[in-house]
Design a protein around this motif. Sequence first.
Motif, PDB file in Angstrom:
ATOM      1  N   ALA A  12       0.804  -1.214   0.000  1.00 34.39           N
ATOM      2  CA  ALA A  12       0.000   0.000   0.000  1.00 34.39           C
ATOM      3  C   ALA A  12       0.843   1.272   0.000  1.00 34.39           C
ATOM      4  CB  ALA A  12      -0.945   0.002   1.198  1.00 34.39           C
ATOM      5  N   ILE A  13       2.150   1.156   0.091  1.00 33.15           N
ATOM      6  CA  ILE A  13       3.008   2.325   0.255  1.00 33.15           C
ATOM      7  C   ILE A  13       3.824   2.551  -1.016  1.00 33.15           C
ATOM      8  CG2 ILE A  13       4.891   3.337   1.583  1.00 33.15           C
ATOM      9  CD1 ILE A  13       3.868   1.794   3.990  1.00 33.15           C
ATOM     10  N   HIS A  14       3.450   3.588  -1.745  1.00 35.73           N
ATOM     11  CA  HIS A  14       4.132   3.934  -2.998  1.00 35.73           C
ATOM     12  C   HIS A  14       4.738   5.342  -2.957  1.00 35.73           C
ATOM     13  CE1 HIS A  14       2.257   0.372  -4.636  1.00 35.73           C
ATOM     14  NE2 HIS A  14       1.065   0.832  -4.282  1.00 35.73           N
ATOM     15  N   ARG A  15       4.279   6.180  -2.045  1.00 34.56           N
ATOM     16  CA  ARG A  15       4.745   7.571  -1.960  1.00 34.56           C
ATOM     17  C   ARG A  15       4.990   7.907  -0.487  1.00 34.56           C
ATOM     18  NH1 ARG A  15       0.975   6.834  -5.735  1.00 34.56           N
ATOM     19  NH2 ARG A  15      -0.634   6.908  -4.130  1.00 34.56           N
ATOM     20  N   ILE A  16       6.215   8.357  -0.188  1.00 38.69           N
ATOM     21  CA  ILE A  16       6.641   8.555   1.203  1.00 38.69           C
ATOM     22  C   ILE A  16       7.171   9.977   1.387  1.00 38.69           C
ATOM     23  CG2 ILE A  16       8.208   7.756   3.025  1.00 38.69           C
ATOM     24  CD1 ILE A  16       8.327   5.060   1.530  1.00 38.69           C
ATOM     25  N   LEU A  17       6.773  10.586   2.488  1.00 40.78           N
ATOM     26  CA  LEU A  17       7.297  11.890   2.895  1.00 40.78           C
ATOM     27  C   LEU A  17       8.112  11.698   4.169  1.00 40.78           C
ATOM     28  CD1 LEU A  17       7.441  15.033   2.827  1.00 40.78           C
ATOM     29  CD2 LEU A  17       5.314  15.037   4.167  1.00 40.78           C
ATOM     30  N   LEU A  18       9.393  12.079   4.130  1.00 38.76           N
ATOM     31  CA  LEU A  18      10.247  12.078   5.320  1.00 38.76           C
ATOM     32  C   LEU A  18      10.507  13.520   5.711  1.00 38.76           C
ATOM     33  CD1 LEU A  18      12.025  10.430   7.341  1.00 38.76           C
ATOM     34  CD2 LEU A  18      13.926  10.827   5.758  1.00 38.76           C
ATOM     35  N   ILE A  19      10.213  13.865   6.963  1.00 39.49           N
ATOM     36  CA  ILE A  19      10.341  15.245   7.454  1.00 39.49           C
ATOM     37  C   ILE A  19      11.466  15.312   8.475  1.00 39.49           C
ATOM     38  CG2 ILE A  19       9.131  17.162   8.559  1.00 39.49           C
ATOM     39  CD1 ILE A  19       6.486  15.622   7.820  1.00 39.49           C
ATOM     40  N   GLN A  20      12.471  16.154   8.216  1.00 42.60           N
ATOM     41  CA  GLN A  20      13.554  16.401   9.164  1.00 42.60           C
ATOM     42  C   GLN A  20      13.817  17.904   9.187  1.00 42.60           C
ATOM     43  OE1 GLN A  20      15.412  16.817  11.684  1.00 42.60           O
ATOM     44  NE2 GLN A  20      16.409  14.808  11.679  1.00 42.60           N
ATOM     45  N   LEU A  21      13.216  18.585  10.153  1.00 40.47           N
ATOM     46  CA  LEU A  21      13.309  20.049  10.224  1.00 40.47           C
ATOM     47  C   LEU A  21      14.321  20.505  11.263  1.00 40.47           C
ATOM     48  CD1 LEU A  21       9.542  21.039   9.814  1.00 40.47           C
ATOM     49  CD2 LEU A  21      11.310  20.740   8.066  1.00 40.47           C
ATOM     50  N   GLY A  22      15.323  19.660  11.527  1.00 40.96           N
ATOM     51  CA  GLY A  22      16.397  20.038  12.434  1.00 40.96           C
ATOM     52  C   GLY A  22      17.482  20.823  11.714  1.00 40.96           C
ATOM     53  N   ALA A  99       3.902   9.240   5.962  1.00 41.19           N
ATOM     54  CA  ALA A  99       4.671  10.409   6.376  1.00 41.19           C
ATOM     55  C   ALA A  99       5.439  10.059   7.642  1.00 41.19           C
ATOM     56  CB  ALA A  99       3.767  11.607   6.621  1.00 41.19           C
ATOM     57  N   VAL A 100       6.726  10.398   7.675  1.00 44.09           N
ATOM     58  CA  VAL A 100       7.585  10.117   8.825  1.00 44.09           C
ATOM     59  C   VAL A 100       8.188  11.431   9.295  1.00 44.09           C
ATOM     60  CG1 VAL A 100       9.578   8.844   9.694  1.00 44.09           C
ATOM     61  CG2 VAL A 100       8.159   7.847   7.872  1.00 44.09           C
ATOM     62  N   ASP A 101       7.953  11.791  10.553  1.00 49.52           N
ATOM     63  CA  ASP A 101       8.536  12.995  11.139  1.00 49.52           C
ATOM     64  C   ASP A 101       9.588  12.561  12.147  1.00 49.52           C
ATOM     65  OD1 ASP A 101       9.136  15.507  12.081  1.00 49.52           O
ATOM     66  OD2 ASP A 101       7.301  15.723  13.260  1.00 49.52           O
ATOM     67  N   LEU A 102      10.838  12.969  11.933  1.00 51.00           N
ATOM     68  CA  LEU A 102      11.941  12.519  12.776  1.00 51.00           C
ATOM     69  C   LEU A 102      12.126  13.349  14.029  1.00 51.00           C
ATOM     70  CD1 LEU A 102      14.647  11.612  10.098  1.00 51.00           C
ATOM     71  CD2 LEU A 102      13.032  10.105  11.266  1.00 51.00           C
ATOM     72  N   ARG A 103      11.348  14.402  14.191  1.00 59.84           N
ATOM     73  CA  ARG A 103      11.490  15.242  15.381  1.00 59.84           C
ATOM     74  C   ARG A 103      10.156  15.305  16.124  1.00 59.84           C
ATOM     75  NH1 ARG A 103      16.239  17.811  15.481  1.00 59.84           N
ATOM     76  NH2 ARG A 103      15.534  19.533  16.753  1.00 59.84           N
ATOM     77  N   MET A 111       2.852  19.238   9.197  1.00 63.44           N
ATOM     78  CA  MET A 111       3.172  18.804   7.834  1.00 63.44           C
ATOM     79  C   MET A 111       2.718  17.366   7.600  1.00 63.44           C
ATOM     80  SD  MET A 111       6.907  20.295   6.721  1.00 63.44           S
ATOM     81  CE  MET A 111       6.753  19.422   5.170  1.00 63.44           C
ATOM     82  N   ALA A 112       2.999  16.502   8.573  1.00 57.06           N
ATOM     83  CA  ALA A 112       2.604  15.101   8.434  1.00 57.06           C
ATOM     84  C   ALA A 112       1.094  14.962   8.309  1.00 57.06           C
ATOM     85  CB  ALA A 112       3.121  14.299   9.628  1.00 57.06           C
ATOM     86  N   ALA A 117      -1.254  11.856   4.271  1.00 59.14           N
ATOM     87  CA  ALA A 117      -0.826  10.454   4.356  1.00 59.14           C
ATOM     88  C   ALA A 117      -1.648   9.722   5.416  1.00 59.14           C
ATOM     89  CB  ALA A 117       0.657  10.381   4.706  1.00 59.14           C
ATOM     90  N   PRO A 118      -2.217   8.574   5.099  1.00 57.20           N
ATOM     91  CA  PRO A 118      -3.004   7.831   6.087  1.00 57.20           C
ATOM     92  C   PRO A 118      -2.147   7.191   7.177  1.00 57.20           C
ATOM     93  CG  PRO A 118      -2.890   6.601   4.030  1.00 57.20           C
ATOM     94  CD  PRO A 118      -2.273   7.944   3.761  1.00 57.20           C
ATOM     95  N   LEU A 119      -0.872   6.884   6.855  1.00 65.01           N
ATOM     96  CA  LEU A 119       0.054   6.346   7.837  1.00 65.01           C
ATOM     97  C   LEU A 119       1.046   7.433   8.216  1.00 65.01           C
ATOM     98  CD1 LEU A 119       0.831   2.833   6.306  1.00 65.01           C
ATOM     99  CD2 LEU A 119      -0.504   3.293   8.369  1.00 65.01           C
ATOM    100  N   ARG A 120       1.186   7.665   9.531  1.00 61.55           N
ATOM    101  CA  ARG A 120       2.062   8.741   9.999  1.00 61.55           C
ATOM    102  C   ARG A 120       2.873   8.231  11.197  1.00 61.55           C
ATOM    103  NH1 ARG A 120      -2.918  10.682   8.969  1.00 61.55           N
ATOM    104  NH2 ARG A 120      -3.507  10.649  11.187  1.00 61.55           N
ATOM    105  N   ILE A 121       4.204   8.296  11.072  1.00 57.57           N
ATOM    106  CA  ILE A 121       5.106   7.763  12.089  1.00 57.57           C
ATOM    107  C   ILE A 121       5.937   8.891  12.677  1.00 57.57           C
ATOM    108  CG2 ILE A 121       6.998   6.151  12.541  1.00 57.57           C
ATOM    109  CD1 ILE A 121       6.167   4.566  10.126  1.00 57.57           C
ATOM    110  N   SER A 122       6.145   8.853  13.989  1.00 54.89           N
ATOM    111  CA  SER A 122       7.050   9.790  14.640  1.00 54.89           C
ATOM    112  C   SER A 122       7.445   9.210  16.002  1.00 54.89           C
ATOM    113  CB  SER A 122       6.405  11.167  14.798  1.00 54.89           C
ATOM    114  OG  SER A 122       7.364  12.108  15.252  1.00 54.89           O
TER     115      SER A 122
END
Length: 365
Positions: A12-22, A99-103, A111-112, A117-122
């Motif tokens: 189900a995962i074809h498009r991914i957003l990785l967020i790193q605002l550090g 969407a993955v937010d590292l902070r 943003m996430a 995105a239906p799946l959101r990890i942090s």
Amino acid sequence: MKPSEHPLGHTAIHRILLIQLGDIGDVVLSFPCIQALRENFPAARIVVAVREKAGGLLEECPWISESISVGHPPKGILAWFNYQFEFFSRLRRHRFDLAVDLRTGTRGAVMALLSGAPLRISRFAYDGGLWRNRVFTHLAAPDLQPGQAISDYYLKILTESGLHTRHAVPKIAVSSRKLATAGELLRQHGLPRGQPFIVLQPFSLWHYKELPPTTVTALIRAIERDFHLPMVLAGGPEDRSRAEALRHACPEARLVNLAGKTTLSDYAALLKMSGLFIGIDSAGLHLAAAVGVPTVGIFGPSSMDAWAPRGKQHVVVHKDMDCIPCSQKGCNSSGISRCMEELSVGEITTRVWPHIEKFISGLPG
């Protein structure tokens, strides 16, 4: 790994957003996360969002499809609203699945959420309030473990969701084109191609991490006296005048002031061409290690276990004081760190000189 074994489900995962605002160093230490996403989703479109100042790090990253630079919104209610509307409209057009937010800040959480995105990890945030933690469908454990590197800390956000990688050490590739650009810049400043040199970065965005100028001056003079190696002073545009002051204070040394004269990607190439990096806990230290250059990291209040590069080719120098690491912004948050102010040149050279001698012993002829 089969899709049925994967907590998130590959199919189900074809498009991914990785967020790193550090800061820039945080982005360098997040490269294993980018690589992990590519390894787990080899056919996915991966977009990485970073602050504008860190965008250059992603110019030639082989594991991403696109990068997004996140700037400061303009002032004024109407201009601010138009900026946000256009930004998030463009973001949603990607139709992200994950969407993955590292902070743990609120900006990345927004943003996430607004990415659609239906799946959101942090990571769970203790100060997440009533809404921040609820934005995410998967939350990793919040605490940095004793002895854990920050790169592993970021990566754990993914591994707790079953996204593993064989490459946990940050690595950044440098193209031949960038190496040629850096070589030409060095030539213009009197360093011919093949000339061995050391990169020295005594500057940081956070001044409480810095050595006093007198200590840096004494270190430069000692390197010149004992090794006669050219040194390149590195830093940002805001450091250029201080680098120039160091150059004038050490007329006997062969110093090249390149502070503020390179883009981030050009700086990575410059580091790759050098033989050794000496500097304080800064983005330059992480970038040098990521391109494969031996480093000497001079640490004060920051945790060496968390922030120092790993490996035998990397050396850490610090003052022998019971209070470090305190992780404070100077003693009692004063902006001045005794552990840096009182670190002597002799204490630095005791650790640095064997590293320089090893560098010299590997030179041809």
